[in-house]
Design a protein around this motif. Structure first.
Motif, mmCIF file in Angstrom:
data_model
loop_
_atom_site.group_PDB
_atom_site.id
_atom_site.type_symbol
_atom_site.label_atom_id
_atom_site.label_comp_id
_atom_site.label_asym_id
_atom_site.label_seq_id
_atom_site.Cartn_x
_atom_site.Cartn_y
_atom_site.Cartn_z
ATOM 1 N N THR A 1 0.854 -1.190 0.000
ATOM 2 C CA THR A 1 0.000 0.000 0.000
ATOM 3 C C THR A 1 0.888 1.237 0.000
ATOM 4 O OG1 THR A 1 -1.794 -1.107 1.195
ATOM 5 C CG2 THR A 1 -1.769 1.294 1.227
ATOM 6 N N GLN B 1 -2.227 -1.339 -3.619
ATOM 7 C CA GLN B 1 -3.241 -0.315 -3.431
ATOM 8 C C GLN B 1 -2.569 1.043 -3.274
ATOM 9 O OE1 GLN B 1 -6.996 0.511 -0.458
ATOM 10 N NE2 GLN B 1 -5.168 -0.286 0.510
ATOM 11 N N LEU B 2 -3.079 2.044 -3.945
ATOM 12 C CA LEU B 2 -2.643 3.421 -3.756
ATOM 13 C C LEU B 2 -3.740 4.155 -2.992
ATOM 14 C CD1 LEU B 2 -1.408 4.269 -7.380
ATOM 15 C CD2 LEU B 2 -0.152 3.115 -5.560
ATOM 16 N N TRP C 1 -4.716 8.033 -1.712
ATOM 17 C CA TRP C 1 -4.291 9.405 -2.017
ATOM 18 C C TRP C 1 -5.288 10.419 -1.495
ATOM 19 C CZ3 TRP C 1 0.083 8.010 -4.600
ATOM 20 C CH2 TRP C 1 0.981 9.022 -4.950
ATOM 21 N N ILE D 1 -2.691 14.650 -7.334
ATOM 22 C CA ILE D 1 -3.364 13.422 -7.732
ATOM 23 C C ILE D 1 -2.889 12.902 -9.089
ATOM 24 C CG2 ILE D 1 -5.311 14.537 -8.873
ATOM 25 C CD1 ILE D 1 -5.590 11.550 -6.458
ATOM 26 N N ALA E 1 -0.556 10.150 -8.660
ATOM 27 C CA ALA E 1 -1.196 8.885 -8.310
ATOM 28 C C ALA E 1 -1.613 8.125 -9.565
ATOM 29 C CB ALA E 1 -2.413 9.138 -7.425
ATOM 30 N N HIS E 2 -2.193 8.843 -10.521
ATOM 31 C CA HIS E 2 -2.638 8.194 -11.762
ATOM 32 C C HIS E 2 -1.448 7.675 -12.566
ATOM 33 C CE1 HIS E 2 -6.801 9.197 -11.128
ATOM 34 N NE2 HIS E 2 -6.528 10.491 -11.032
ATOM 35 N N GLN F 1 -0.253 4.562 -10.815
ATOM 36 C CA GLN F 1 -1.202 3.468 -11.023
ATOM 37 C C GLN F 1 -1.034 2.846 -12.405
ATOM 38 O OE1 GLN F 1 -5.360 4.551 -11.192
ATOM 39 N NE2 GLN F 1 -6.040 2.487 -10.607
ATOM 40 N N SER G 1 -2.909 -2.375 -10.113
ATOM 41 C CA SER G 1 -3.004 -1.604 -8.875
ATOM 42 C C SER G 1 -4.332 -0.861 -8.793
ATOM 43 C CB SER G 1 -1.843 -0.610 -8.769
ATOM 44 O OG SER G 1 -1.822 0.268 -9.880
ATOM 45 N N LEU H 1 -6.610 2.363 -7.000
ATOM 46 C CA LEU H 1 -6.444 3.704 -6.433
ATOM 47 C C LEU H 1 -7.657 4.053 -5.585
ATOM 48 C CD1 LEU H 1 -5.088 6.480 -6.146
ATOM 49 C CD2 LEU H 1 -6.127 7.132 -8.345
ATOM 50 N N HIS H 2 -7.395 4.372 -4.322
ATOM 51 C CA HIS H 2 -8.436 4.780 -3.375
ATOM 52 C C HIS H 2 -8.189 6.248 -3.030
ATOM 53 C CE1 HIS H 2 -11.359 4.107 -0.048
ATOM 54 N NE2 HIS H 2 -10.647 5.075 0.531
ATOM 55 N N VAL H 3 -9.097 7.128 -3.438
ATOM 56 C CA VAL H 3 -8.948 8.562 -3.198
ATOM 57 C C VAL H 3 -9.798 8.968 -1.994
ATOM 58 C CG1 VAL H 3 -9.250 10.876 -4.156
ATOM 59 C CG2 VAL H 3 -8.502 8.997 -5.633
#
Length: 283
Positions: free
Chosen positions: A123, A225-226, A228, A237, A240-241, A244, A250, A252-254
């Motif tokens: 993570t 898992q990311l 952010w 952000i 993050a993309h 990912q 992977s 992505l949980h914002v």
């Protein structure tokens, strides 16, 4: 729970503060800058309650760990990988869940591309990657000379970094005053202030993440898992993309209304995302 480290170990000749909490599957948490394992204090109890054993530590040159006097001691992202590996040996961990924040994510990426088989899950929370750091403001400070900053009057130094830390929150007024004081204290004073620049800022060099940027697909061998903060201004952000896309599979949980210090600003949401993710890959 305040500081989550309560023990010291000698790792490669240096004193490193660490702590182990709970029982169950092992989860190792790696903090970033300018912080310490203190940032996990409201996350660790929630992991323990879910039946995990949380392993935390202060990076070498940070928090309650040794601040080496010798500038030749490597406290960069690359140097900290050896610290992590030494602690894994101490803890007797062959495989584990790895959680990392900020530059701790750079440490995790370097460890993971070389030793993916040891990771049960990974993570990454508002982490550095590629050439996403340092900020233009920090680049200019580094260019102007860190020695000048290291010798600034204490009150000026504290005020500058109090403002800097407040920018890690989507709503600065929500930063717990006592926590803010502790973060500032750790990087201030006759030891903390020069150590901040010697052991942290001096090593804000994207070479550590760029060197492995073409191998990030290796991390796709394990569940990733990311997490952010939607309002992160330190690692926006878009980073993050990009990360990912580089790590196959992977997720992505914002977290809305959250800045760069997600474990500090939104510990319940971070812990909930961790518990759901780790639970899906338990055993």
């Amino acid at each position: 729970m305040d500081h989550v480290v309560d023990q010291h170990a000698i790792i490669d000749g240096h004193r490193v503060a660490h702590g182990v909490h709970g029982a169950g599957e092992p989860v190792v948490l790696v903090h970033g800058t300018p912080s310490s394992s203190y940032i996990w204090r409201n996350v660790v109890p929630r992991l323990v309650d879910a039946g995990y054993r949380a392993h935390v530590f202060d990076l070498l040159g940070y928090g309650l760990s040794e601040r080496p006097r010798d500038p030749a001691v490597d406290t960069s992202i690359t140097g900290q990988v050896a610290v992590l590996e030494g602690l894994l040996d101490l803890w007797g961990l062959e495989t584990f869940h790895l959680v990392a924040h900020d530059i701790g994510g750079g440490v995790a990426q370097r460890f993971g591309v070389r030793s993916a088989e040891r990771l049960r899950t990974l993570t990454l929370i508002d982490v550095v990657s590629f050439d996403s750091y340092p900020s233009e403001r920090t680049r200019q400070q580094m260019a102007d000379g860190l020695e000048v900053l290291a010798k600034k009057p204490d009150d000026e130094h504290r005020e500058h970094f109090r403002e800097w830390l407040l920018s890690t929150h989507s709503d600065p007024s929500g930063f717990d005053p006592e926590a803010l004081r502790i973060y500032v204290d750790i990087i201030s004073g006759p030891i903390g202030q020069p150590s901040l620049f010697q052991h942290q800022v001096a090593h804000y060099d994207p070479v550590h993440t760029m060197e492995i940027s073409d191998r990030l697909d290796t991390l796709g061998r394990v569940p990733v898992q990311l997490i952010w903060g939607a309002d992160d201004t330190w690692q926006v952000i878009d980073h993050a993309h990009r990360l990912q896309q580089a790590i196959p599979g992977s997720a992505l949980h914002v977290i809305e209304q959250c800045g760069h210090f997600a474990p500090e600003e939104r510990p319940a949401e971070v812990a909930a995302a961790l518990r759901e993710f780790l639970g899906a890959h338990r055993g």
